[in-house]
Design a protein around this motif. Structure first.
Motif, PDB file in Angstrom:
ATOM      1  N   ARG A 285       0.826  -1.225   0.000  1.00 19.03           N
ATOM      2  CA  ARG A 285       0.000   0.000   0.000  1.00 19.03           C
ATOM      3  C   ARG A 285       0.853   1.265   0.000  1.00 19.03           C
ATOM      4  O   ARG A 285       0.343   2.354   0.181  1.00 19.03           O
ATOM      5  N   ASN A 286       2.165   1.090  -0.200  1.00 17.30           N
ATOM      6  CA  ASN A 286       3.100   2.223  -0.237  1.00 17.30           C
ATOM      7  C   ASN A 286       3.075   3.030   1.061  1.00 17.30           C
ATOM      8  O   ASN A 286       3.114   4.263   1.053  1.00 17.30           O
ATOM      9  N   ILE A 287       2.996   2.317   2.170  1.00 11.73           N
ATOM     10  CA  ILE A 287       3.057   2.928   3.497  1.00 11.73           C
ATOM     11  C   ILE A 287       4.459   2.694   4.064  1.00 11.73           C
ATOM     12  O   ILE A 287       4.939   1.550   4.099  1.00 11.73           O
ATOM     13  N   ALA A 288       5.126   3.753   4.492  1.00 10.75           N
ATOM     14  CA  ALA A 288       6.457   3.617   5.085  1.00 10.75           C
ATOM     15  C   ALA A 288       6.333   3.033   6.482  1.00 10.75           C
ATOM     16  O   ALA A 288       5.553   3.521   7.301  1.00 10.75           O
ATOM     17  N   LEU A 289       7.086   1.966   6.751  1.00  7.37           N
ATOM     18  CA  LEU A 289       7.103   1.357   8.081  1.00  7.37           C
ATOM     19  C   LEU A 289       8.403   1.778   8.750  1.00  7.37           C
ATOM     20  O   LEU A 289       9.491   1.397   8.325  1.00  7.37           O
ATOM     21  N   LYS A 290       8.286   2.599   9.806  1.00  5.94           N
ATOM     22  CA  LYS A 290       9.458   3.190  10.448  1.00  5.94           C
ATOM     23  C   LYS A 290       9.634   2.587  11.843  1.00  5.94           C
ATOM     24  O   LYS A 290       8.790   2.768  12.717  1.00  5.94           O
ATOM     25  N   LEU A 291      10.738   1.890  12.034  1.00  8.83           N
ATOM     26  CA  LEU A 291      11.024   1.211  13.301  1.00  8.83           C
ATOM     27  C   LEU A 291      12.198   1.888  13.995  1.00  8.83           C
ATOM     28  O   LEU A 291      13.244   2.120  13.385  1.00  8.83           O
ATOM     29  N   SER A 292      12.030   2.188  15.284  1.00  2.71           N
ATOM     30  CA  SER A 292      13.103   2.837  16.037  1.00  2.71           C
ATOM     31  C   SER A 292      13.184   2.281  17.452  1.00  2.71           C
ATOM     32  O   SER A 292      12.266   1.602  17.928  1.00  2.71           O
ATOM     33  N   THR A 293      14.288   2.597  18.103  1.00 10.20           N
ATOM     34  CA  THR A 293      14.434   2.293  19.527  1.00 10.20           C
ATOM     35  C   THR A 293      13.623   3.306  20.324  1.00 10.20           C
ATOM     36  O   THR A 293      13.685   4.505  20.072  1.00 10.20           O
ATOM     37  N   MET A 294      12.847   2.821  21.287  1.00  6.33           N
ATOM     38  CA  MET A 294      12.086   3.725  22.146  1.00  6.33           C
ATOM     39  C   MET A 294      13.044   4.570  22.969  1.00  6.33           C
ATOM     40  O   MET A 294      14.080   4.093  23.427  1.00  6.33           O
ATOM     41  N   SER A 295      12.706   5.832  23.152  1.00  4.70           N
ATOM     42  CA  SER A 295      13.543   6.716  23.958  1.00  4.70           C
ATOM     43  C   SER A 295      13.675   6.189  25.383  1.00  4.70           C
ATOM     44  O   SER A 295      12.793   5.486  25.889  1.00  4.70           O
ATOM     45  N   ALA A 296      14.776   6.566  26.013  1.00  2.00           N
ATOM     46  CA  ALA A 296      14.962   6.180  27.415  1.00  2.00           C
ATOM     47  C   ALA A 296      13.850   6.758  28.278  1.00  2.00           C
ATOM     48  O   ALA A 296      13.366   6.109  29.208  1.00  2.00           O
ATOM     49  N   THR A 297      13.416   7.969  27.966  1.00  6.42           N
ATOM     50  CA  THR A 297      12.334   8.600  28.730  1.00  6.42           C
ATOM     51  C   THR A 297      11.053   7.783  28.635  1.00  6.42           C
ATOM     52  O   THR A 297      10.344   7.591  29.630  1.00  6.42           O
ATOM     53  N   GLY A 298      10.736   7.311  27.430  1.00  6.61           N
ATOM     54  CA  GLY A 298       9.558   6.475  27.269  1.00  6.61           C
ATOM     55  C   GLY A 298       9.692   5.164  28.018  1.00  6.61           C
ATOM     56  O   GLY A 298       8.763   4.706  28.696  1.00  6.61           O
ATOM     57  N   ALA A 299      10.865   4.568  27.915  1.00  2.54           N
ATOM     58  CA  ALA A 299      11.070   3.241  28.492  1.00  2.54           C
ATOM     59  C   ALA A 299      10.981   3.219  30.011  1.00  2.54           C
ATOM     60  O   ALA A 299      10.553   2.212  30.590  1.00  2.54           O
ATOM     61  N   VAL A 300      11.365   4.309  30.674  1.00  2.00           N
ATOM     62  CA  VAL A 300      11.284   4.283  32.135  1.00  2.00           C
ATOM     63  C   VAL A 300       9.826   4.225  32.596  1.00  2.00           C
ATOM     64  O   VAL A 300       9.542   3.803  33.715  1.00  2.00           O
ATOM     65  N   ASN A 301       8.901   4.621  31.733  1.00  2.00           N
ATOM     66  CA  ASN A 301       7.492   4.575  32.090  1.00  2.00           C
ATOM     67  C   ASN A 301       6.833   3.246  31.746  1.00  2.00           C
ATOM     68  O   ASN A 301       5.886   2.826  32.422  1.00  2.00           O
ATOM     69  N   VAL A 302       7.284   2.585  30.692  1.00  2.00           N
ATOM     70  CA  VAL A 302       6.596   1.375  30.225  1.00  2.00           C
ATOM     71  C   VAL A 302       7.434   0.114  30.354  1.00  2.00           C
ATOM     72  O   VAL A 302       6.923  -0.989  30.174  1.00  2.00           O
ATOM     73  N   GLY A 303       8.720   0.248  30.671  1.00  2.00           N
ATOM     74  CA  GLY A 303       9.559  -0.910  30.914  1.00  2.00           C
ATOM     75  C   GLY A 303      10.208  -1.482  29.666  1.00  2.00           C
ATOM     76  O   GLY A 303       9.738  -1.287  28.544  1.00  2.00           O
ATOM     77  N   ALA A 304      11.292  -2.201  29.877  1.00  2.00           N
ATOM     78  CA  ALA A 304      12.006  -2.842  28.773  1.00  2.00           C
ATOM     79  C   ALA A 304      11.102  -3.856  28.078  1.00  2.00           C
ATOM     80  O   ALA A 304      10.278  -4.509  28.706  1.00  2.00           O
ATOM     81  N   GLY A 305      11.268  -3.967  26.767  1.00  2.00           N
ATOM     82  CA  GLY A 305      10.515  -4.947  26.003  1.00  2.00           C
ATOM     83  C   GLY A 305       9.169  -4.483  25.518  1.00  2.00           C
ATOM     84  O   GLY A 305       8.452  -5.222  24.841  1.00  2.00           O
ATOM     85  N   CYS A 306       8.782  -3.245  25.820  1.00  2.00           N
ATOM     86  CA  CYS A 306       7.491  -2.727  25.362  1.00  2.00           C
ATOM     87  C   CYS A 306       7.560  -2.446  23.860  1.00  2.00           C
ATOM     88  O   CYS A 306       8.516  -1.847  23.371  1.00  2.00           O
ATOM     89  N   LEU A 307       6.537  -2.874  23.132  1.00  2.00           N
ATOM     90  CA  LEU A 307       6.434  -2.605  21.701  1.00  2.00           C
ATOM     91  C   LEU A 307       5.278  -1.634  21.468  1.00  2.00           C
ATOM     92  O   LEU A 307       4.181  -1.831  21.989  1.00  2.00           O
ATOM     93  N   PHE A 308       5.535  -0.611  20.655  1.00  2.27           N
ATOM     94  CA  PHE A 308       4.557   0.455  20.399  1.00  2.27           C
ATOM     95  C   PHE A 308       4.393   0.600  18.896  1.00  2.27           C
ATOM     96  O   PHE A 308       5.368   0.586  18.157  1.00  2.27           O
ATOM     97  N   VAL A 309       3.158   0.755  18.424  1.00  5.12           N
ATOM     98  CA  VAL A 309       2.907   0.984  17.001  1.00  5.12           C
ATOM     99  C   VAL A 309       1.827   2.048  16.872  1.00  5.12           C
ATOM    100  O   VAL A 309       0.899   2.116  17.687  1.00  5.12           O
ATOM    101  N   ALA A 310       1.950   2.911  15.847  1.00  5.43           N
ATOM    102  CA  ALA A 310       0.994   4.007  15.694  1.00  5.43           C
ATOM    103  C   ALA A 310       0.812   4.371  14.219  1.00  5.43           C
ATOM    104  O   ALA A 310       1.706   4.202  13.404  1.00  5.43           O
TER     105      ALA A 310
END
Length: 318
Positions: A285-310
């Motif tokens: 569908r010509n949609i760019a799929l962009k994968l990155s490392t979660m920021s340290a700030t985000g990770a301290v709230n949700v913990g290691a191993g959290c996967l997020f998609v939007a």
């Protein structure tokens, strides 16, 4: 017109996007016991954080966002010289004072920029737009990726702003924490507003004491709620990624990208259940799929191993 983008460090875009579009970053400091980590999307510092600090110190970490004065300094030192217009896109104001600080800073910047530009012999006016993304992490990244693509395509500033405003109430984010116990134990942080850690703790308590359960958490229009619950992390990840795949196949996206972030080594993500189907649907569908490392700030709230998609598009019950 020279148009730039400024974000805070919770914006989860790939490093290559930051470099390609020269996206500037407002760091967030994280107090980890007796250490202070400056989260500015530095890959080496983030890797060290995941390897050495999140498990032992993350649960008690305290984030310190840029103040009004620091944001004003960032603009007056470089941005008012490098650009004629800057879109400053921040993490949700519901969880962080960054939007409020940037808004207050904008008043001082617009009063002082003329002298700075005149001294550097830069002609013409300068303007800035401070935008509350009303979302977090990869959700903010969807907006920033769209704005960057529009700037690169030469789209007029007013059209860019209208597109961002149209997308904000349609950002659909989902995440699967790996360790609900971490989320629960992180507890309530002292802050001037309700922090994400507080919200996530509430979600953990809603799911209940059976910490072997793994919820998919929906982030939509400023609210975080359990979308579904499964008995394993892998099942929840697959349910989440299948849901986004279905939205792509149904043609329901209004964004040109789907953004993902992972609190850890991103090389683990492509082998997760459901990822191949998601990647295939995005390509078709010509949609760019962009994968990155979660920021340290985000990770301290949700913990290691959290996967997020939007993505931006139609919100459908999972």
């Amino acid at each position: 017109m020279r148009i730039g983008i400024l974000v805070d460090s919770t914006c989860d875009l790939p490093e290559s996007d930051f470099e390609q579009h020269n996206i500037r970053v407002m760091p967030i400091s994280i107090r980890l016991g007796d250490e202070l980590l400056v989260d500015e999307r530095d890959s080496e510092a983030t890797a060290r954080f995941y390897a050495e600090q999140i498990e032992s110190k993350g649960v008690d970490a305290e984030s310190i966002p840029y103040s009004t004065e620091q944001i004003q300094s960032v603009f007056l030192e470089r941005l008012v010289l490098d650009y004629d217009l800057v879109f400053c896109i921040t993490v949700s104001s519901r969880h962080s004072p960054i939007f409020d600080n940037a808004t207050r800073a904008s008043f001082g910047i617009l009063k002082q920029y003329r002298n700075v530009r005149a001294a550097a012999q830069v002609p013409g006016p300068f303007s800035m737009r401070v935008i509350d993304s009303k979302t977090i992490f990869a959700g903010t990244a969807v907006l920033v990726a769209e704005a960057a693509a529009l700037i690169e395509a030469g789209v007029a500033p007013n059209e860019i702003r209208l597109k961002i405003d149209e997308m904000i109430p349609n950002i659909c984010g989902y995440m699967v924490p790996s360790n609900l116990g971490y989320v629960r134990d992180r507890g309530f942080r002292k802050n001037e507003r309700r922090g994400l850690g507080d919200t996530m703790r509430g979600v953990a308590l809603t799911v209940g004491s059976a910490l072997s359960m793994h919820p998919v958490i929906s982030i939509y229009r400023g609210e975080e709620n359990p979308a579904t619950v499964n008995r394993s992390y892998e099942k929840s990840v697959k349910r989440m990624l299948d849901h986004v795949t279905d939205r792509i196949k149904a043609g329901e996206l209004m964004s040109s990208s789907v953004c993902m972030s992972f609190a850890g080594d991103v090389r683990k993500v492509p082998i997760m259940p459901g990822f191949d189907d998601l990647a295939k649907a995005a390509r078709e569908r010509n949609i760019a799929l962009k994968l990155s490392t979660m920021s340290a700030t985000g990770a301290v709230n949700v913990g290691a191993g959290c996967l997020f998609v939007a993505y931006a598009g139609k919100q459908v019950k999972m």
